[in-house]
Design an enzyme around this catalytic site. Structure first.
Site, PDB file in Angstrom:
ATOM      1  NE  ARG A  16      -1.239   2.594   2.745  1.00 12.29           N
ATOM      2  CZ  ARG A  16      -0.706   3.749   3.157  1.00 12.29           C
ATOM      3  NH1 ARG A  16      -0.634   4.791   2.360  1.00 12.29           N
ATOM      4  NH2 ARG A  16      -0.217   3.856   4.390  1.00 12.29           N
ATOM      5  CG  ASP A  17       3.114   4.463   2.959  1.00 12.23           C
ATOM      6  OD1 ASP A  17       3.112   5.308   2.054  1.00 12.23           O
ATOM      7  OD2 ASP A  17       3.336   4.741   4.150  1.00 12.23           O
ATOM      8  CG  HIS A 208       3.628   4.831   9.148  1.00 16.87           C
ATOM      9  ND1 HIS A 208       3.043   3.838   8.391  1.00 16.87           N
ATOM     10  CD2 HIS A 208       3.990   5.793   8.265  1.00 16.87           C
ATOM     11  CE1 HIS A 208       3.058   4.190   7.116  1.00 16.87           C
ATOM     12  NE2 HIS A 208       3.626   5.379   7.004  1.00 16.87           N
ATOM     13  CB  CYS A 241       2.297  10.491   1.246  1.00 17.60           C
ATOM     14  SG  CYS A 241       0.660  11.168   0.909  1.00 17.60           S
ATOM     15  CG  ASN A 250       6.680   3.142   4.616  1.00 17.70           C
ATOM     16  OD1 ASN A 250       6.277   3.108   3.470  1.00 17.70           O
ATOM     17  ND2 ASN A 250       5.965   3.590   5.619  1.00 17.70           N
TER      18      ASN A 250
HETATM   19  N1  COA Z   1     -13.219   5.506  -3.277  1.00 15.32           N
HETATM   20  C1  COA Z   1     -13.484   5.718  -4.571  1.00 15.32           C
HETATM   21  N2  COA Z   1     -13.889   6.890  -5.060  1.00 15.32           N
HETATM   22  C2  COA Z   1     -14.044   7.890  -4.199  1.00 15.32           C
HETATM   23  C3  COA Z   1     -13.786   7.744  -2.844  1.00 15.32           C
HETATM   24  C4  COA Z   1     -13.338   6.485  -2.373  1.00 15.32           C
HETATM   25  N3  COA Z   1     -13.060   6.268  -1.100  1.00 15.32           N
HETATM   26  N4  COA Z   1     -14.016   8.902  -2.218  1.00 15.32           N
HETATM   27  C5  COA Z   1     -14.430   9.767  -3.163  1.00 15.32           C
HETATM   28  N5  COA Z   1     -14.434   9.159  -4.360  1.00 15.32           N
HETATM   29  C6  COA Z   1     -14.789   9.720  -5.660  1.00 15.32           C
HETATM   30  C7  COA Z   1     -16.162  10.337  -5.645  1.00 15.32           C
HETATM   31  O1  COA Z   1     -17.136   9.353  -5.896  1.00 15.32           O
HETATM   32  C8  COA Z   1     -16.070  11.332  -6.753  1.00 15.32           C
HETATM   33  O2  COA Z   1     -16.134  10.663  -7.982  1.00 15.32           O
HETATM   34  P1  COA Z   1     -16.736  11.368  -9.297  1.00 15.32           P
HETATM   35  O3  COA Z   1     -15.831  12.526  -9.603  1.00 15.32           O
HETATM   36  O4  COA Z   1     -16.674  10.290 -10.315  1.00 15.32           O
HETATM   37  O5  COA Z   1     -18.116  11.779  -8.899  1.00 15.32           O
HETATM   38  C9  COA Z   1     -14.631  11.843  -6.620  1.00 15.32           C
HETATM   39  O6  COA Z   1     -13.919  10.814  -5.944  1.00 15.32           O
HETATM   40  C10 COA Z   1     -14.524  13.125  -5.839  1.00 15.32           C
HETATM   41  O7  COA Z   1     -15.217  12.980  -4.615  1.00 15.32           O
HETATM   42  P2  COA Z   1     -15.240  14.091  -3.493  1.00 15.32           P
HETATM   43  O8  COA Z   1     -16.007  13.600  -2.333  1.00 15.32           O
HETATM   44  O9  COA Z   1     -15.630  15.413  -4.110  1.00 15.32           O
HETATM   45  O10 COA Z   1     -13.743  14.099  -3.077  1.00 15.32           O
HETATM   46  P3  COA Z   1     -12.592  15.174  -3.268  1.00 15.32           P
HETATM   47  O11 COA Z   1     -12.307  15.444  -4.700  1.00 15.32           O
HETATM   48  O12 COA Z   1     -12.839  16.303  -2.338  1.00 15.32           O
HETATM   49  O13 COA Z   1     -11.358  14.296  -2.702  1.00 15.32           O
HETATM   50  C11 COA Z   1     -10.835  12.409  -1.294  1.00 15.32           C
HETATM   51  C12 COA Z   1     -11.363  13.815  -1.377  1.00 15.32           C
HETATM   52  C13 COA Z   1     -10.687  12.065   0.160  1.00 15.32           C
HETATM   53  C14 COA Z   1     -11.818  11.458  -1.958  1.00 15.32           C
HETATM   54  C15 COA Z   1      -9.505  12.300  -2.046  1.00 15.32           C
HETATM   55  O14 COA Z   1      -8.715  13.403  -1.710  1.00 15.32           O
HETATM   56  C16 COA Z   1      -8.743  11.040  -1.754  1.00 15.32           C
HETATM   57  O15 COA Z   1      -9.174   9.936  -2.047  1.00 15.32           O
HETATM   58  N6  COA Z   1      -7.549  11.153  -1.195  1.00 15.32           N
HETATM   59  C17 COA Z   1      -6.708  10.010  -0.886  1.00 15.32           C
HETATM   60  C18 COA Z   1      -5.338  10.447  -0.534  1.00 15.32           C
HETATM   61  C19 COA Z   1      -4.467   9.260  -0.190  1.00 15.32           C
HETATM   62  O16 COA Z   1      -4.797   8.112  -0.371  1.00 15.32           O
HETATM   63  N7  COA Z   1      -3.255   9.560   0.311  1.00 15.32           N
HETATM   64  C20 COA Z   1      -2.297   8.561   0.652  1.00 15.32           C
HETATM   65  C21 COA Z   1      -2.654   7.748   1.831  1.00 15.32           C
HETATM   66  S1  COA Z   1      -2.820   8.660   3.309  1.00 15.32           S
HETATM   67 ZN    ZN Z   2       3.463   6.428   5.174  1.00 13.07          ZN
END
Ligand code: COA
Ligand code: ZN
Length: 301
Positions: A16-17, A208, A241, A250
């Site tokens: 994952r990470d 972590h 990240c 990591n």
């Molecule tokens: N799984 C799949 N799709 C997701 C989702 C999830 N958990 N959460 C949101 N989405 C989709 C929504 O359905 C939407 O899809 P669409 O554009 O097709 O309608 C789109 O993502 C945007 O959703 P929204 O709620 O407006 O989110 P956002 O654009 O404000 O982004 C997060 C917020 C949290 C969804 C996004 O920033 C994210 O997934 N970040 C992950 C960061 C990460 O993994 N970092 C490393 C590990 S810590």
């Molecule tokens: Zn990390």
């Protein structure tokens, strides 16, 4: 040392990470091969995927398929990462053995990584935790940027401890303190652990570390000296990240295993097989990995 040997459990986060930000692109089958190679190394707990927006982290878009392809007869606990309700529901559907929720301790990183303030991430956890409890799945949480935020700077340990206390109230069994950008030192590792223990005394702690500024293994040693017995690490030291500038991997699983076992701790992991897996990773990722042990080998030979 026999029965008195202290056990340190390593949670493997490479799938994952590790893979979420690596320039190499693994197919779903190669991810599954990575996971089964890690199982053969003795890994008992690992982050095997992430249920976040595929637009935010394209490399984790196939986590559903990865979970479908897992060998469920093995005793390994496969952890799914999630940070919102949609992700929690997807992780439950994927039959994750454990869900790791991401809290955030800094405003700047929270905005860019998950569009949440620290308090909003705690509120989201409080909303989602009952779904996980109802599904009968163990719930953990990692507090990201717990030692420093790449955008907002220093993070107050009081904020970290307050998030930990809220997670404890939400029924989280284990909290990871995440040094997402590798800025912790052994001394503040101790200070943050002590502070969190004061305000969230009932949760288990896991640490972590990312080895971005050279203090990774020293921080592991400080955590173990503070009584921590669960450490995250990634095979090869891959990872980082995508929302942290200049992120690196990591602490490497094989480096942590070498250091701890040489000091007399028990990890249950096979160093030789971990080194082989790190070398296999280099061939499928198409670049060298950063771990020391994959270059130098163990000692004594
Ligand atoms: N799984 C799949 N799709 C997701 C989702 C999830 N958990 N959460 C949101 N989405 C989709 C929504 O359905 C939407 O899809 P669409 O554009 O097709 O309608 C789109 O993502 C945007 O959703 P929204 O709620 O407006 O989110 P956002 O654009 O404000 O982004 C997060 C917020 C949290 C969804 C996004 O920033 C994210 O997934 N970040 C992950 C960061 C990460 O993994 N970092 C490393 C590990 S810590
Ligand atoms: Zn990390």
């Amino acid at each position: 040392m026999g029965a008195m040997t202290r056990r340190i459990d390593i949670v493997e986060v490479g799938p994952r990470d590790g893979l979420q930000n690596d320039p190499g692109d693994l197919t779903t089958n190669q991810k599954l091969e990575f996971i089964s190679r890690l199982e053969a190394c003795g890994v008992k707990r690992m982050e095997s995927g992430s249920f976040v927006s595929p637009k935010a982290v394209p490399k984790m878009a196939d986590s559903g398929e990865v979970f479908r392809g897992l060998d469920r007869d093995s005793a390994v606990r496969h952890i799914a990462l999630a940070l919102n309700e949609k992700g929690i529901r997807r992780a439950i559907d994927a039959r994750a053995d454990e869900i790791n929720f991401v809290l955030v301790a800094g405003e700047g990183f929270g905005e860019r990584n998950q569009r949440m303030t620290p308090q909003q991430s705690a509120d989201m956890l409080a909303t989602c935790a009952p779904l996980v409890h109802e599904a009968g799945i163990p719930l953990s949480a990692t507090i990201s940027v717990a030692f420093g935020d790449p955008y907002s700077g220093e993070v107050d340990p009081a904020v970290v401890a307050n998030l930990a206390a809220q997670a404890q109230r939400a029924g989280v069994a284990e909290i990871g303190l995440g040094d997402t950008i590798g800025v912790a030192t052994p001394w503040n590792v101790r200070a943050v652990i002590d502070r969190v223990r004061m305000e969230a005394p009932d949760v288990y702690l896991r640490l972590h570390f990312h080895d971005t500024r050279g203090a990774g293994l020293a921080n592991v040693a400080a955590a173990v000296e503070s009584g921590i017995d669960v450490i995250d690490a990634s095979c090869g030291g891959i990872g980082g990240c995508p929302f942290a500038p200049a992120a690196t991997g990591n602490v490497a699983t094989e480096d942590v295993v070498y250091m701890l076992e040489r000091a007399g701790f028990e990890t249950g992991l096979d160093l030789g097989k971990l080194i082989e897996t790190a070398k296999w990773l280099e061939t499928v990722l198409g670049h060298p990995v950063s771990s020391s042990l994959s270059k130098a080998g163990g000692f004594p030979g």
